[in-house]
Design an enzyme around this catalytic site. Structure first.
Site, PDB file in Angstrom:
ATOM      1  CD1 TRP A 439      -3.071   1.334   0.780  1.00 15.24           C
ATOM      2  CD2 TRP A 439      -1.483   2.538   1.800  1.00 15.24           C
ATOM      3  NE1 TRP A 439      -3.569   2.605   0.976  1.00 15.24           N
ATOM      4  CE2 TRP A 439      -2.611   3.367   1.609  1.00 15.24           C
ATOM      5  CE3 TRP A 439      -0.357   3.067   2.425  1.00 15.24           C
ATOM      6  CZ2 TRP A 439      -2.643   4.688   2.011  1.00 15.24           C
ATOM      7  CZ3 TRP A 439      -0.385   4.410   2.823  1.00 15.24           C
ATOM      8  CH2 TRP A 439      -1.522   5.202   2.623  1.00 15.24           C
ATOM      9  CE1 TYR A 443      -1.559   8.706  -0.410  1.00 12.45           C
ATOM     10  CE2 TYR A 443       0.488   9.005   0.811  1.00 12.45           C
ATOM     11  CZ  TYR A 443      -0.757   9.471   0.432  1.00 12.45           C
ATOM     12  OH  TYR A 443      -1.210  10.689   0.878  1.00 12.45           O
ATOM     13  CG  ASP A 459      -7.015   3.441   0.818  1.00 12.73           C
ATOM     14  OD1 ASP A 459      -6.040   3.963   1.371  1.00 12.73           O
ATOM     15  OD2 ASP A 459      -8.177   3.865   0.940  1.00 12.73           O
TER      16      ASP A 459
END
Length: 519
Positions: A439, A443, A459
């Site tokens: 994740w 990002y 997410d």
């Protein structure tokens, strides 16, 4: 005969890049259609200049016009920028056409100064391709070589600074990336047939210098959702480093050891206004590149929105926010630290921890203008966190250790947060960093590397935003499968879903309140 055939093939390649034929290009200039500003440029054979579609000058005869997909292509063909329509003021959309991810990444590196001290071979190495392949891709997608693109960026930035500021010419030369004032003067004399000083005398500056700094206009493709991007940045603003108001964003920034202040406000037209205060004018191109990256000024919202609107769930979100941008990051290390701090806690809690980190390890700034804005610190560099007991600020010891290990890794290799050959290799490299999982890697790729297809599919907010009428939300794998149809703009799909998720609690609260009143 062979020369004519080669010319025809070259024109065919150019029109393929623009996805328009000669008649369509000329029609855009006859109607002065602003939708094509930044997409095409016209070279006028009789005058040797190139113009934007919105140029106020009379449109030349068809036989005297030739069209180019970029300003760099026109300049490499021997045309000089028009002094009336000023090509440096057009939106720069070259990096967001979705035609070549390698070219997009290369353009981002060039804008950040990769060609100022290096060459095409070094640029190609950073992207994991051969230099001949990179030159071929640039010709195919931009109609110009990497060297020509870098040179055009320097010239157009210099021309903008001449028109919009009162900087001395020696500082304009350094601020726009020229290695010397002599080279700067020679380039302008060769391109415009006159020294740069004459350009300033021929037209009054459009913007005066800010006290102790400069002010420049940064154009974008309308519409632009200023409220959306300022809301995103405001929710994550670190006290002392950032100060956010509804119509103004200000922050401290460090570039190559120099510390300064940037203030960004919406302009009266299709541009933002950046007020930049830095002790070294050589830092100006890097600062402007960061402003453009954070505020996502290279996006083409019509192109992206049309693609995402094919999904019935995204269509109303795009219609509600047609100018939504995907905010970038000011610095890769800062973003990685923020992301690790925010793991398994709320945005507000992560912001509080970041404020403690800055207060403990950030460098103080004494600029009176910064202090007047409420800015007192620069975000700590990796070196300042190496060997520190970061967990003592109030977080799990494992997370503090991860941050210290990350700082040590980045201090040893500052190039970690630069574009890779492809998204997959970037995610693999980022995931190998201490404290960075899938994740967080996605990002960072979305905000720092500016990968338009990065997508943190695990997410929870993205899954929550796609909850159906029966209250069922997709799993991470189901969301990943569905997102394939959104490529290559999944980063923007994520931004729309985050924006929708952020307003859902407010809508639910209003609905409950209305129901009580009705009862």
């Amino acid at each position: 005969m062979s020369e004519n055939r080669e010319t025809c093939r070259g024109e065919a390649r150019i029109f393929a890049v623009m996805d328009m034929d000669f008649a369509a290009c000329r029609r855009a200039f006859l109607t002065r259609d602003p939708r094509f500003d930044g997409r095409i440029f016209a070279g006028v054979k009789t005058t040797g200049i190139y113009c934007r579609p919105i140029c106020p000058a009379r449109t030349p005869k068809a036989e005297n016009m030739t069209f180019f997909p970029t300003a760099a292509a026109a300049q490499e063909a021997g045309f000089r920028p028009c002094l009336r329509c000023r090509p440096e003021s057009s939106p720069d959309l070259g990096a967001w056409r979705g035609t070549s991810n390698t070219v997009s990444r290369a353009l981002a590196l060039i804008e950040a100064g990769a060609m100022d001290a290096g060459d095409v071979e070094a640029l190609a190495d950073r992207l994991g391709v051969g230099d001949r392949q990179l030159r071929r891709l640039f010709k195919q997608h931009l109609g110009a070589s990497p060297v020509a693109v870098a040179q055009t960026r320097r010239v157009l930035l210099a021309k903008q600074l001449i028109h919009e500021t009162q900087l001395p010419m020696s500082e304009v030369a350094l601020a726009s990336g020229f290695g010397s004032v002599r080279r700067f003067n020679e380039t302008f004399q060769q391109l415009f047939g006159r020294p740069p000083g004459v350009l300033r005398r021929s037209q009054a500056p459009e913007a005066s210098a800010a006290a102790g700094g400069i002010t420049v206009r940064l154009p974008y493709r309308a519409p632009y959702d200023w409220d959306g991007i300022i809301g995103f940045l405001s929710a994550r603003a670190i006290p002392g480093v950032e100060a956010v108001e509804p119509r103004r964003y200000a922050r401290t920034l460090a570039v190559d050891g120099a510390r300064g202040v940037v203030v960004v406000t919406p302009g009266a037209g299709d541009y933002l206004v950046a007020e930049i205060r830095f002790p070294r004018v050589q830092a100006l191109p890097a600062v402007i590149a960061r402003v453009r990256r954070v505020f996502d000024l290279a996006a083409d919202p019509a192109l992206i929105g049309a693609h995402l609107s094919q999904d019935p769930a995204l269509a109303p979100l795009v219609a509600a926010r047609p100018g939504l941008r995907a905010p970038g990051a000011w610095d890769g290390f800062e973003l990685a630290v923020r992301a690790i701090l925010g793991q398994q806690i709320t945005v507000t809690a992560a912001r509080s921890l970041a404020a403690k980190l800055v207060d403990a390890y950030g460098e103080r700034i004494e600029d009176p203008a910064a202090l007047a804005l409420g800015l007192s610190c620069v975000f700590p560099t990796p070196d300042r966190l190496v060997g520190q007991d970061i967990a003592a600020l109030g977080m799990p010891r494992a997370r503090g250790a991860a941050l210290e290990a990350l700082a040590r890794t980045v201090a040893d290799d500052p190039t970690i947060f630069t574009p890779r050959a492809d998204l997959e290799s970037a995610i693999a490299a980022l995931s190998a960093l201490p404290g960075v999982g899938e994740w967080t890697a996605q990002y960072i790729a979305l905000r720092e590397l500016r990968e338009p297809d990065a997508f943190p599919h695990a997410d929870i907010a993205l899954m929550r935003a796609l909850t159906d009428d029966e209250g069922r939300r997709p799993t991470a794998q189901e969301l990943l499968a569905r997102s394939q149809a959104w490529r290559p703009w999944r980063a923007y799909a994520a931004q729309h879903l985050w924006a929708a998720d952020a307003v859902q609690p407010q809508q639910i609260k209003r609905t409950k309140t209305d129901a009580k009143r009705a009862a």
